[in-house]
Design a protein around this motif. Structure first.
Motif, PDB file in Angstrom:
ATOM      1  N   GLY A 107       7.376  -6.397  -5.368  1.00 37.19           N
ATOM      2  CA  GLY A 107       7.996  -5.083  -5.265  1.00 37.19           C
ATOM      3  C   GLY A 107       7.774  -4.372  -3.963  1.00 37.19           C
ATOM      4  O   GLY A 107       8.271  -3.247  -3.780  1.00 37.19           O
TER       5      GLY A 107
ATOM      6  N   ASP B  74      14.653  -9.989  -7.051  1.00 42.00           N
ATOM      7  CA  ASP B  74      15.642  -9.286  -7.861  1.00 42.00           C
ATOM      8  C   ASP B  74      16.848 -10.200  -8.090  1.00 42.00           C
ATOM      9  O   ASP B  74      17.887 -10.076  -7.439  1.00 42.00           O
ATOM     10  CB  ASP B  74      16.056  -7.995  -7.142  1.00 42.00           C
ATOM     11  CG  ASP B  74      16.933  -7.110  -7.999  1.00 42.00           C
ATOM     12  OD1 ASP B  74      16.987  -7.340  -9.209  1.00 42.00           O
ATOM     13  OD2 ASP B  74      17.569  -6.200  -7.439  1.00 42.00           O
TER      14      ASP B  74
ATOM     15  N   ARG C 137       3.027   3.991  -6.024  1.00 40.01           N
ATOM     16  CA  ARG C 137       3.632   3.422  -4.826  1.00 40.01           C
ATOM     17  C   ARG C 137       4.118   4.525  -3.884  1.00 40.01           C
ATOM     18  O   ARG C 137       4.689   5.518  -4.332  1.00 40.01           O
ATOM     19  CB  ARG C 137       4.808   2.510  -5.183  1.00 40.01           C
ATOM     20  CG  ARG C 137       4.418   1.224  -5.891  1.00 40.01           C
ATOM     21  CD  ARG C 137       5.655   0.405  -6.213  1.00 40.01           C
ATOM     22  NE  ARG C 137       5.371  -0.847  -6.877  1.00 40.01           N
ATOM     23  CZ  ARG C 137       5.146  -2.007  -6.263  1.00 40.01           C
ATOM     24  NH1 ARG C 137       5.189  -2.069  -4.941  1.00 40.01           N
ATOM     25  NH2 ARG C 137       4.893  -3.110  -6.948  1.00 40.01           N
TER      26      ARG C 137
ATOM     27  N   ARG D 115       9.209 -12.089  -8.741  1.00 35.71           N
ATOM     28  CA  ARG D 115       9.103 -10.969  -7.804  1.00 35.71           C
ATOM     29  C   ARG D 115      10.435 -10.651  -7.136  1.00 35.71           C
ATOM     30  O   ARG D 115      10.591  -9.596  -6.527  1.00 35.71           O
ATOM     31  CB  ARG D 115       8.057 -11.268  -6.737  1.00 35.71           C
ATOM     32  CG  ARG D 115       8.400 -12.445  -5.841  1.00 35.71           C
ATOM     33  CD  ARG D 115       7.237 -12.820  -4.940  1.00 35.71           C
ATOM     34  NE  ARG D 115       6.896 -11.802  -3.987  1.00 35.71           N
ATOM     35  CZ  ARG D 115       5.737 -11.744  -3.320  1.00 35.71           C
ATOM     36  NH1 ARG D 115       4.823 -12.658  -3.549  1.00 35.71           N
ATOM     37  NH2 ARG D 115       5.502 -10.783  -2.452  1.00 35.71           N
TER      38      ARG D 115
END
Length: 483
Positions: A451, A298, A133, A296
């Motif tokens: 993310g 939090d 990433r 996906r």
């Protein structure tokens, strides 16, 4: 364009190798440089003209495209006083006939503000690549789009395969609701001419294990709700029980709009029927994603989703309205809060609308709902946002495009077939282009998967998915031609 097409002129493995190599070398470096630029959208930077960051990223992008050696390409940065700049690239087709069609690419170069909550060692303006990433503001949303579009064109040209004319428009006010885009499109309509396929790269993916096609986007409207009960604050012991709380009145007004128990929006003008096809697609996507639909996010503590049904979660975010209170005034920080009955409360409201709802009609109904007959005769004012946006629902896929996308997905994602889902975000351009090019096909996609953190902390671009998406677009370009 005719129904019979194929991408057999391309070697798919060679396309992927090319795209991987480009991203791992110069494209990753260019995108990292873009992340460093504080090109904040005009809605969040009133001094954008003075700071010059939007102009700078537009100029750098145009300079980079010119350096790519695309044969016959015209690259311009369009400017008008008071208007955000727009990068336009026009690359002639390479098909042997003159009727090869036109593909229109879209992306944007402006960004959300830095925001808070970034993890230790990560910074919105300092690119950080961990091998998978690339972290930093604006990379996934969606600075990558310009580089992916150009690399896809080059992947086709590298094999000397025929492809259509490609036009790219990359604006710099999307995060502000694209207020300048109608102006630029009106100027460019004759120059762009007819479009056969629109490729929008400013959207998302359900996961990184297959190619995702976005079939719909929600609309948006909102504004500021002001509730005032006093001209000056009063001692809460003296006024409490006599003067109604502006916060309580605001809460009761919100209850007109949204059920505080379920979150269901009560404004009739904010609803539309859900097409059967979209319900089937949501169920299929939920079956593919499983718990990942909600995982996906939090989640804090033991918080759970509004519903445990994955298909309903997807339909809620794509085809049902939802309200968010995104800001407040009149509430002091807790450390500064004295025993005062405050004179007023102001709330910023953001209402996401289903794809087929008229956003302006919904906004008028919202204003009337909140302002009419206020509790206790309080001074209640709803000031609508100046920018609203209708949603969008894609036309049915032509067989050639669905076949090509599915082949690309299976070829580049270990046999996993094409998947489809609606997204809850808003891209004003899509509705505009649907009106301008009613006969065009639409390919809405993007890298904002789990993310990715678009608009939030730790925004990141998933490089392996980006490489495969770029290769998939190249295969589509080779297929969008007359044979």
């Amino acid at each position: 364009m005719p129904e019979t097409r194929s991408a057999t002129a391309l070697d798919p493995g060679r396309v992927l190798d090319y795209c991987r190599n480009r991203w791992e070398t110069d494209l990753l470096a260019e995108l990292s440089a873009f992340i460093e630029a504080r090109a904040i959208s005009p809605a969040y930077d009133a001094a954008w003209e003075a700071t010059g960051q939007l102009d700078a990223v537009a100029d750098r992008a145009a300079q980079w495209i010119r350096a790519q050696g695309l044969a016959g390409a015209e690259v311009d940065v369009l400017r008008e006083p008071g208007r955000t700049p727009l990068v336009l690239v026009d690359v002639p087709g390479t098909a042997p006939d003159t009727e090869s069609g036109t593909v229109l690419f879209y992306g944007h170069l402006d960004k959300q503000p830095a925001g808070e909550g970034w993890s230790a060692g990560r910074d919105p303006w300092i690119p950080h690549f961990d091998g998978t990433r690339l972290y930093g503001r604006g990379g996934a949303d969606d600075g990558y789009a310009l580089y992916a579009a150009v690399a896809a064109i080059q992947a086709v040209d590298e094999q000397h395969a025929p492809r259509p004319r490609c036009v790219g428009i990359f604006e710099t006010s999307e995060e502000s609701g694209s207020p300048d885009l109608p102006f630029w499109l009106s100027r460019l309509e004759s120059r762009i001419a007819d479009v056969d396929l629109v490729v929008c790269l400013d959207s998302g993916a359900g996961d990184y294990d297959r190619l995702w096609l976005v079939t719909s986007l929600r609309g948006h409207c909102g504004g500021r709700l002001d509730v005032q009960v006093l001209d000056h604050g009063a001692h809460s012991g003296d006024a409490g029980g006599v003067v109604p709380s502006s916060f309580r009145i605001g809460r009761s007004l919100l209850d007109r709009l949204e059920s505080s128990a379920t979150g269901e929006v009560r404004l009739g003008a904010a609803w539309c029927p859900i097409p059967d096809e979209r319900i089937r697609q949501a169920r299929t996507a939920a079956g593919v994603l499983g718990p990942a639909v909600a995982a996906r996010f939090d989640w804090s503590g033991s918080t759970v989703p509004t519903t445990a049904d994955g298909a309903e979660q997807l339909l809620n975010r794509a085809w049902r309205p939802s309200l968010a209170v995104t800001g407040a005034d009149g509430l002091p920080a807790i450390a500064d809060a004295g025993n005062v009955l405050r004179p007023s409360t102001s709330l910023k409201l953001s209402l996401r609308l289903p794809p087929q709802v008229d956003s302006r009609a919904a906004l008028r109904a919202l204003k009337a709902l909140l302002e009419n007959d206020p509790p206790y005769g309080a001074r209640v004012t709803f000031t609508p946002d100046t920018v609203v946006a209708d949603g969008w629902s894609a036309p049915p896929l032509e067989p050639w495009l669905e076949r090509t996308l599915d082949r690309a997905s299976r070829g580049y994602f270990d046999g996993a077939g094409l998947a489809m889902l609606g997204q809850g975000g808003t891209i004003p351009l899509m509705g505009m282009l649907s009106g301008l090019f009613p006969d065009a096909q639409f390919l809405a996609c993007g890298v904002q998967g789990p993310g990715a953190g678009a608009h939030g902390p730790d925004e990141s671009l998933h490089l392996p998915y980006t490489q495969r998406l770029t290769a998939s677009i190249a295969m589509v370009l080779a297929a969008t031609r007359h044979e």
